[in-house]
Design a protein around this motif. Structure first.
Motif: not given
Length: 361
Positions: A189-193
């Motif tokens: 979630g952090h990386l795709t955000s």
């Protein structure tokens, strides 16, 4: 009429001398006074040299026979050798044990066949009243081989950072672990955000935790529709089920990033992440300019040349919860009561954002 402090302290001394060791909470219950009152009495008795203070306990000054250990105040914990991830859990469990008037004896299982069984036997021979276990279980087959003798143990047992498969003979044991599926969710979630869609997983493959991380990465990238650009490699040549042999799955991370056109990596665990970030730099790949990196474990992730963003499992909370489950079993056993339904606890990790992740340019 309220008992005088002097008489109460004399009763405390008698009880402690009779038992060798007594928990502050037990003394408070028996004397009908507050824990604070007993703690002050014990402090005064210790000052006068009549008892010895411990963490949550009062101890007799009289020497005890060696065999008293088998009836008393020790619980055992068995963990794999060279496992820095569990250090915080061990320390937190020790604090809980000491507050309950117990000594936590740590037993290390070496990297060799039947090491856990040997360590457990040693703990029981030393008088452990209960056990917290975190077996290696490098493969599912290895875990299955341990089930029969673990199930036959006649002391309370809690599994820490391990949960047996549903339907196995150990499934009804109390256990507590981090929700590593959620940890993978946080990392992705952090990386795709930040705009990253091509992400390499460099992970270990020698424990139940590692297997969860690898399977969840595959499932969650598929659910996000990005699996094709998200390959998985081994985080080091000795991170497979057999640590004595080089594993061919440990592909070069820089080459894998370039081959996949990836802009980010999730690396399990911290030590591997620090090593691989250095190797990326040597290969001309700068973090986070060319590749954002999330480490998994957050033991030493902030101590490298660049502080790494990391998934942080609740290691200390896991240790506290494991000892809490064991104390619950011991209390029920002492009172002759059925402990009730087994507990399976999962505690949620967090994510600590640092310098190693940036938006995709």
């Amino acid at each position: 009429m309220r008992e005088s402090a002097r008489k109460r302290q004399a009763r405390i001394t008698d009880l402690v001398e009779a038992r060798g060791i007594a928990r502050i909470t037990d003394l408070a219950d028996e004397l009908g006074v507050s824990v604070v009152t007993v703690r002050r009495d014990v402090e005064e008795l210790a000052r006068r040299g009549e008892v010895r203070r411990g963490h949550g306990v009062a101890r007799s000054l009289q020497p005890r026979a060696p065999e008293s250990t088998a009836t008393g105040d020790t619980v055992g914990m068995v963990i794999p050798e060279r496992n820095t991830y569990l250090t915080e859990a061990v320390q937190a469990a020790r604090e809980v044990a000491e507050k309950a008037g117990l000594r936590l004896a740590l037993h290390i299982a070496a990297d060799e066949p039947d090491a856990e069984r040997t360590a457990v036997r040693s703990a029981l021979e030393a008088g452990a009243r209960g056990l917290v276990l975190s077996p290696h279980w490098r493969t599912s087959a290895e875990a299955a081989r341990d089930h029969s003798w673990l199930r036959a143990l006649d002391v309370p047992v809690v599994l820490m950072e391990r949960r047996p498969e549903r339907g196995s003979s150990l499934y009804e044991l109390d256990c507590v672990r981090s929700d590593h599926a959620y940890g993978v969710y946080l990392a992705l979630g952090h990386l795709t955000s930040l705009g990253h869609r091509r992400i390499v997983l460099a992970a270990r493959d020698d424990s139940p935790t590692a297997r969860v991380i690898r399977s969840e990465f595959a499932e969650q990238t598929a659910a996000r529709g990005i699996a094709e650009g998200c390959p998985t490699i081994l985080s080091s040549r000795t991170a497979g089920p057999d640590p004595r042999a080089d594993d061919a799955r440990a592909a070069d991370l820089a080459e894998t990033l370039r081959g996949a056109g990836a802009t980010a990596a999730l690396i399990h665990g911290d030590m591997e992440a620090l090593v691989l970030v250095q190797r990326l730099r040597e290969a001309g790949v700068e973090v986070p300019r060319d590749c954002s990196v999330v480490a998994y474990n957050d033991v030493v992730a902030d101590m490298g040349q660049i502080a790494l963003t990391a998934v942080a499992p609740p290691k200390a909370e896991v240790g506290r919860a494991a000892l809490g489950l064991l104390l619950r079993q011991l209390d029920h056993a002492r009172e002759g009561r059925w402990p009730g339904a087994a507990r399976h606890l999962e505690l949620l990790p967090g994510l600590v954002a640092r310098d190693s992740t940036v938006p995709l340019a």
